[in-house]
Design a protein around this motif. Structure first.
Motif, PDB file in Angstrom:
ATOM      1  N   GLU A   3       2.988  12.904   5.989  1.00  0.00           N
ATOM      2  CA  GLU A   3       3.657  13.950   5.227  1.00  0.00           C
ATOM      3  C   GLU A   3       4.616  13.320   4.226  1.00  0.00           C
ATOM      4  O   GLU A   3       5.192  12.263   4.478  1.00  0.00           O
ATOM      5  CB  GLU A   3       4.425  14.870   6.167  1.00  0.00           C
ATOM      6  N   ALA A   4       4.820  13.984   3.103  1.00  0.00           N
ATOM      7  CA  ALA A   4       5.681  13.457   2.038  1.00  0.00           C
ATOM      8  C   ALA A   4       7.092  13.181   2.533  1.00  0.00           C
ATOM      9  O   ALA A   4       7.708  12.174   2.166  1.00  0.00           O
ATOM     10  CB  ALA A   4       5.702  14.432   0.865  1.00  0.00           C
ATOM     11  N   SER A   5       7.630  14.046   3.387  1.00  0.00           N
ATOM     12  CA  SER A   5       8.993  13.842   3.888  1.00  0.00           C
ATOM     13  C   SER A   5       9.075  12.581   4.751  1.00  0.00           C
ATOM     14  O   SER A   5      10.114  11.918   4.781  1.00  0.00           O
ATOM     15  CB  SER A   5       9.452  15.055   4.693  1.00  0.00           C
ATOM     16  N   PHE A  50       0.805  -1.224   0.000  1.00  0.00           N
ATOM     17  CA  PHE A  50       0.000   0.000   0.000  1.00  0.00           C
ATOM     18  C   PHE A  50       0.838   1.273   0.000  1.00  0.00           C
ATOM     19  O   PHE A  50       0.371   2.327   0.399  1.00  0.00           O
ATOM     20  CB  PHE A  50      -0.958  -0.001   1.206  1.00  0.00           C
ATOM     21  N   LEU A  51       2.071   1.164  -0.468  1.00  0.00           N
ATOM     22  CA  LEU A  51       2.943   2.334  -0.482  1.00  0.00           C
ATOM     23  C   LEU A  51       2.332   3.479  -1.278  1.00  0.00           C
ATOM     24  O   LEU A  51       2.322   4.619  -0.825  1.00  0.00           O
ATOM     25  CB  LEU A  51       4.330   1.982  -1.036  1.00  0.00           C
ATOM     26  N   ASN A  52       1.788   3.211  -2.452  1.00  0.00           N
ATOM     27  CA  ASN A  52       1.185   4.277  -3.263  1.00  0.00           C
ATOM     28  C   ASN A  52      -0.004   4.904  -2.557  1.00  0.00           C
ATOM     29  O   ASN A  52      -0.226   6.111  -2.655  1.00  0.00           O
ATOM     30  CB  ASN A  52       0.790   3.757  -4.644  1.00  0.00           C
ATOM     31  N   ASP A  53      -0.784   4.086  -1.851  1.00  0.00           N
ATOM     32  CA  ASP A  53      -1.911   4.639  -1.104  1.00  0.00           C
ATOM     33  C   ASP A  53      -1.427   5.580  -0.008  1.00  0.00           C
ATOM     34  O   ASP A  53      -2.032   6.613   0.240  1.00  0.00           O
ATOM     35  CB  ASP A  53      -2.752   3.512  -0.484  1.00  0.00           C
ATOM     36  N   HIS A  54      -0.343   5.205   0.662  1.00  0.00           N
ATOM     37  CA  HIS A  54       0.206   6.080   1.697  1.00  0.00           C
ATOM     38  C   HIS A  54       0.762   7.364   1.078  1.00  0.00           C
ATOM     39  O   HIS A  54       0.610   8.446   1.641  1.00  0.00           O
ATOM     40  CB  HIS A  54       1.289   5.370   2.515  1.00  0.00           C
ATOM     41  N   LYS A  55       1.405   7.247  -0.068  1.00  0.00           N
ATOM     42  CA  LYS A  55       1.937   8.441  -0.728  1.00  0.00           C
ATOM     43  C   LYS A  55       0.813   9.413  -1.085  1.00  0.00           C
ATOM     44  O   LYS A  55       0.991  10.623  -1.031  1.00  0.00           O
ATOM     45  CB  LYS A  55       2.685   8.051  -2.006  1.00  0.00           C
ATOM     46  N   ASN A  56      -0.350   8.877  -1.450  1.00  0.00           N
ATOM     47  CA  ASN A  56      -1.477   9.714  -1.885  1.00  0.00           C
ATOM     48  C   ASN A  56      -2.442  10.081  -0.765  1.00  0.00           C
ATOM     49  O   ASN A  56      -3.415  10.777  -0.995  1.00  0.00           O
ATOM     50  CB  ASN A  56      -2.247   9.009  -3.003  1.00  0.00           C
ATOM     51  N   ILE A  75       9.972   6.400   6.058  1.00  0.00           N
ATOM     52  CA  ILE A  75       9.267   5.338   6.772  1.00  0.00           C
ATOM     53  C   ILE A  75       9.258   4.020   6.000  1.00  0.00           C
ATOM     54  O   ILE A  75       9.127   2.953   6.578  1.00  0.00           O
ATOM     55  CB  ILE A  75       7.834   5.777   7.132  1.00  0.00           C
ATOM     56  N   TYR A  76       9.436   4.087   4.709  1.00  0.00           N
ATOM     57  CA  TYR A  76       9.410   2.874   3.884  1.00  0.00           C
ATOM     58  C   TYR A  76      10.447   1.856   4.329  1.00  0.00           C
ATOM     59  O   TYR A  76      10.262   0.662   4.167  1.00  0.00           O
ATOM     60  CB  TYR A  76       9.589   3.244   2.405  1.00  0.00           C
ATOM     61  N   GLU A  77      11.536   2.311   4.908  1.00  0.00           N
ATOM     62  CA  GLU A  77      12.601   1.408   5.358  1.00  0.00           C
ATOM     63  C   GLU A  77      12.288   0.733   6.697  1.00  0.00           C
ATOM     64  O   GLU A  77      12.979  -0.186   7.104  1.00  0.00           O
ATOM     65  CB  GLU A  77      13.922   2.178   5.466  1.00  0.00           C
ATOM     66  N   VAL A  78      11.272   1.200   7.390  1.00  0.00           N
ATOM     67  CA  VAL A  78      10.900   0.627   8.690  1.00  0.00           C
ATOM     68  C   VAL A  78      10.120  -0.660   8.449  1.00  0.00           C
ATOM     69  O   VAL A  78       9.159  -0.668   7.676  1.00  0.00           O
ATOM     70  CB  VAL A  78      10.039   1.634   9.496  1.00  0.00           C
TER      71      VAL A  78
END
Length: 175
Positions: free
Chosen positions: A145-147, A134-140, A152-155
């Motif tokens: 926040e974008a930063s 769901f990375l794209n869902d989180h990005k959108n 967080i993706y590495e966690v």
């Protein structure tokens, strides 16, 4: 517990026990509408009133006597009035213990981690798979926040941590 409240909470004495119902407080268990596990943020980031309402959810078994020949038992979902809640106990575990426990649950019950080995590497691969889901869902979404998304993706199993924080924040407000 309250004879005038058929929606709960309920008191079911232990089988064969002579123990009387407590006169002051009854400890009940709720997960306050635990968030879905394999869903985008739009399905688990909820408003406070939704969370609070789910904390008051109760289920009871009800027998349908209208079934010819056999009685059918069904689970009826209901809500009990908040005025009956006087105190709460809020348990907090190490969030990574929760994530590892869920990994083992999913693995042992042949669900999303069914093929993952019960090793640190198996856990990391499982989390990497979930992180991508769901990375794209989180990005959108507006929930992060974008930063923060970039870091967080590495966690490992970051969405579980977000749900964990969200749930406990709501629980603190509800107390």
């Amino acid at each position: 517990v309250y004879s005038d409240q058929p929606s709960g909470p309920f008191w079911v004495p232990d089988e064969g026990s002579e123990s009387a119902r407590p006169k002051s407080f009854v400890l009940t268990k709720t997960h306050c509408g635990a968030p879905c596990q394999l869903c985008p943020p739009s399905q688990y980031v909820k408003a406070y009133h939704y969370f609070r309402r789910r904390c008051l959810r109760a289920e009871r078994l009800e027998e349908d006597r209208n079934s010819p020949g056999k009685s059918k038992i069904s689970i009826v979902k209901d809500f009990y009035p908040s005025l009956h809640v006087k105190r709460s106990i809020h348990l907090i575990r190490d969030p990574f213990d929760n994530i590892v426990s869920r990994f083992r649950y999913e693995r042992n019950n042949n669900r999303t981690a069914a093929n993952a080995p019960d090793t640190p590497e198996g856990f990391r691969k499982y989390c990497a798979k979930l992180n991508k889901l769901f990375l794209n869902d989180h990005k959108n979404s507006r929930s992060l926040e974008a930063s923060l998304i970039k870091r967080i993706y590495e966690v490992p199993c970051y969405a579980d941590l977000i749900r964990y924080i969200e749930w406990h924040n709501m629980a603190f407000i509800t107390e």
